[in-house]
Design a protein around this motif. Sequence first.
Motif, PDB file in Angstrom:
ATOM      1  N   ALA A 101       0.828  -1.203   0.000  1.00  0.00           N
ATOM      2  CA  ALA A 101       0.000   0.000   0.000  1.00  0.00           C
ATOM      3  C   ALA A 101       0.866   1.258   0.000  1.00  0.00           C
ATOM      4  O   ALA A 101       0.562   2.238  -0.695  1.00  0.00           O
ATOM      5  N   ALA A 102       1.951   1.231   0.766  1.00  0.00           N
ATOM      6  CA  ALA A 102       2.852   2.385   0.781  1.00  0.00           C
ATOM      7  C   ALA A 102       3.442   2.629  -0.601  1.00  0.00           C
ATOM      8  O   ALA A 102       3.575   3.782  -1.044  1.00  0.00           O
ATOM      9  N   LEU A 103       3.776   1.546  -1.306  1.00  0.00           N
ATOM     10  CA  LEU A 103       4.339   1.699  -2.644  1.00  0.00           C
ATOM     11  C   LEU A 103       3.327   2.317  -3.609  1.00  0.00           C
ATOM     12  O   LEU A 103       3.668   3.235  -4.376  1.00  0.00           O
ATOM     13  N   VAL A 104       2.084   1.835  -3.566  1.00  0.00           N
ATOM     14  CA  VAL A 104       1.047   2.420  -4.427  1.00  0.00           C
ATOM     15  C   VAL A 104       0.837   3.891  -4.071  1.00  0.00           C
ATOM     16  O   VAL A 104       0.662   4.743  -4.955  1.00  0.00           O
ATOM     17  N   ASP A 105       0.870   4.201  -2.796  1.00  0.00           N
ATOM     18  CA  ASP A 105       0.687   5.587  -2.368  1.00  0.00           C
ATOM     19  C   ASP A 105       1.822   6.469  -2.867  1.00  0.00           C
ATOM     20  O   ASP A 105       1.598   7.621  -3.261  1.00  0.00           O
ATOM     21  N   LEU A 106       3.031   5.938  -2.886  1.00  0.00           N
ATOM     22  CA  LEU A 106       4.169   6.695  -3.391  1.00  0.00           C
ATOM     23  C   LEU A 106       4.068   6.899  -4.900  1.00  0.00           C
ATOM     24  O   LEU A 106       4.292   8.004  -5.408  1.00  0.00           O
ATOM     25  N   ILE A 107       3.746   5.840  -5.630  1.00  0.00           N
ATOM     26  CA  ILE A 107       3.632   5.958  -7.084  1.00  0.00           C
ATOM     27  C   ILE A 107       2.548   6.958  -7.462  1.00  0.00           C
ATOM     28  O   ILE A 107       2.691   7.726  -8.423  1.00  0.00           O
ATOM     29  N   SER A 108       1.444   6.955  -6.700  1.00  0.00           N
ATOM     30  CA  SER A 108       0.307   7.824  -7.012  1.00  0.00           C
ATOM     31  C   SER A 108       0.407   9.195  -6.364  1.00  0.00           C
ATOM     32  O   SER A 108      -0.485  10.024  -6.547  1.00  0.00           O
ATOM     33  N   ASP A 109       1.463   9.441  -5.592  1.00  0.00           N
ATOM     34  CA  ASP A 109       1.631  10.699  -4.863  1.00  0.00           C
ATOM     35  C   ASP A 109       0.461  10.951  -3.908  1.00  0.00           C
ATOM     36  O   ASP A 109      -0.140  12.020  -3.882  1.00  0.00           O
ATOM     37  N   GLY A 110       0.123   9.906  -3.139  1.00  0.00           N
ATOM     38  CA  GLY A 110      -0.851  10.077  -2.062  1.00  0.00           C
ATOM     39  C   GLY A 110      -2.298   9.948  -2.472  1.00  0.00           C
ATOM     40  O   GLY A 110      -3.156  10.636  -1.918  1.00  0.00           O
ATOM     41  N   ARG A 111      -2.612   9.021  -3.394  1.00  0.00           N
ATOM     42  CA  ARG A 111      -3.993   8.902  -3.880  1.00  0.00           C
ATOM     43  C   ARG A 111      -4.654   7.571  -3.511  1.00  0.00           C
ATOM     44  O   ARG A 111      -5.713   7.258  -4.039  1.00  0.00           O
ATOM     45  N   LEU A 112      -4.078   6.799  -2.612  1.00  0.00           N
ATOM     46  CA  LEU A 112      -4.622   5.477  -2.320  1.00  0.00           C
ATOM     47  C   LEU A 112      -5.667   5.511  -1.206  1.00  0.00           C
ATOM     48  O   LEU A 112      -5.482   6.159  -0.176  1.00  0.00           O
ATOM     49  N   VAL A 160       2.961   8.406   1.379  1.00  0.00           N
ATOM     50  CA  VAL A 160       2.831   9.860   1.313  1.00  0.00           C
ATOM     51  C   VAL A 160       1.801  10.338   2.319  1.00  0.00           C
ATOM     52  O   VAL A 160       2.039  11.297   3.071  1.00  0.00           O
ATOM     53  N   GLN A 161       0.653   9.678   2.363  1.00  0.00           N
ATOM     54  CA  GLN A 161      -0.412  10.060   3.281  1.00  0.00           C
ATOM     55  C   GLN A 161      -0.068   9.623   4.706  1.00  0.00           C
ATOM     56  O   GLN A 161       0.575   8.597   4.916  1.00  0.00           O
ATOM     57  N   ASP A 162      -0.532  10.378   5.659  1.00  0.00           N
ATOM     58  CA  ASP A 162      -0.227  10.104   7.060  1.00  0.00           C
ATOM     59  C   ASP A 162      -1.514  10.089   7.891  1.00  0.00           C
ATOM     60  O   ASP A 162      -1.890  11.090   8.477  1.00  0.00           O
TER      61      ASP A 162
END
Length: 330
Positions: A101-112, A160-162
């Motif tokens: 999930a962290a990887l998808v969030d990084l690739i999407s710049d915080g869109r997961l 990206v998201q916290d």
Amino acid sequence: MTSPTTKGSIDVGLYFDLRNPPHREGSAARLHGFTLEMCEEADRLGAGSLWFSEHHLFDDGYLTQPLTFAAAAAARTRRARLGTAILVAPLHSPVEVAEQAALVDLISDGRLDLGIGTGYRKPEYELYGVSDRQRYGRTDDMVRRLRQLWSEGGVTPGPVQDPIPVWLGYHGPQGARRAGLLGAPLLTPNHESWPAYRDGLVAGGFDPAIARMGGGVQAWVTEDPERDWPLVAPYIAYQVDSYRRHMVEGTDAPPPKPVDPAKLATRDPRGPLSYFWFGTPEEIAGRIRDLVKDAPTSTVYLWGSVGGMPEPMVAEHVRTVCTRLAPLLR
């Protein structure tokens, strides 16, 4: 509490399961590539979100790894949020999910948006070699563990998201209350779940103002229902029948009787497989407003493709949802 007529904006997204049944023309590889094209097109047309599901051992090639596909979609899109609806939590290690999930969030710049649930199919649990006992408690624990892993540097790199929003795909009042007790967003758009969800938030020590609901709406949108019903109805019937058939696989329950898609189109929703609306953008928007009512539902998503239908039908539906339905609910 707002009324249905004054309720605010609802984002509209699309949902994909990548079924490739025998009646569909084209390879599985083409289907995956075409679905990514549709994600890119939906993003260009302003879709609020794109969602991907998880099942295993379906006889029509149902998507098995939603986070992997979400990573591919993340690389092809720029604005739409990306969600899993749902990832079957008890099948997976919390560390594995946290890292992916962290990887998808990084690739999407915080869109997961990570939607998780318990699952229900015995063959899937057997495939992964895990028990289906206490699956609700284990799914609740997944929420707690993911928050811990992301907040304490338990996995690197972090998202990206916290933190990444973890939605709970629970149905019914008991499930809604469980989500509330955890202070988690609830992955259902139905206003009937709102009282139990709100009570759970209060009991868990959370301000009900943080409540967030959203989820899938079983519906097909068309500008010409009379023309399109004979074309779409067989795919709706196949999709619902497939879910119902796989639901009892591995149990002693008898195979369910085939559904009548015409009856599904007129029913009120009692559950995800109890209805499948069909109508114009205005008609479907009105039904969605009635479904949501005063609940804090911020997003809904509809199937982009149903039951292995041809590419032109899928492309037309994606455009209709994004350009005609979405503005009516925005």
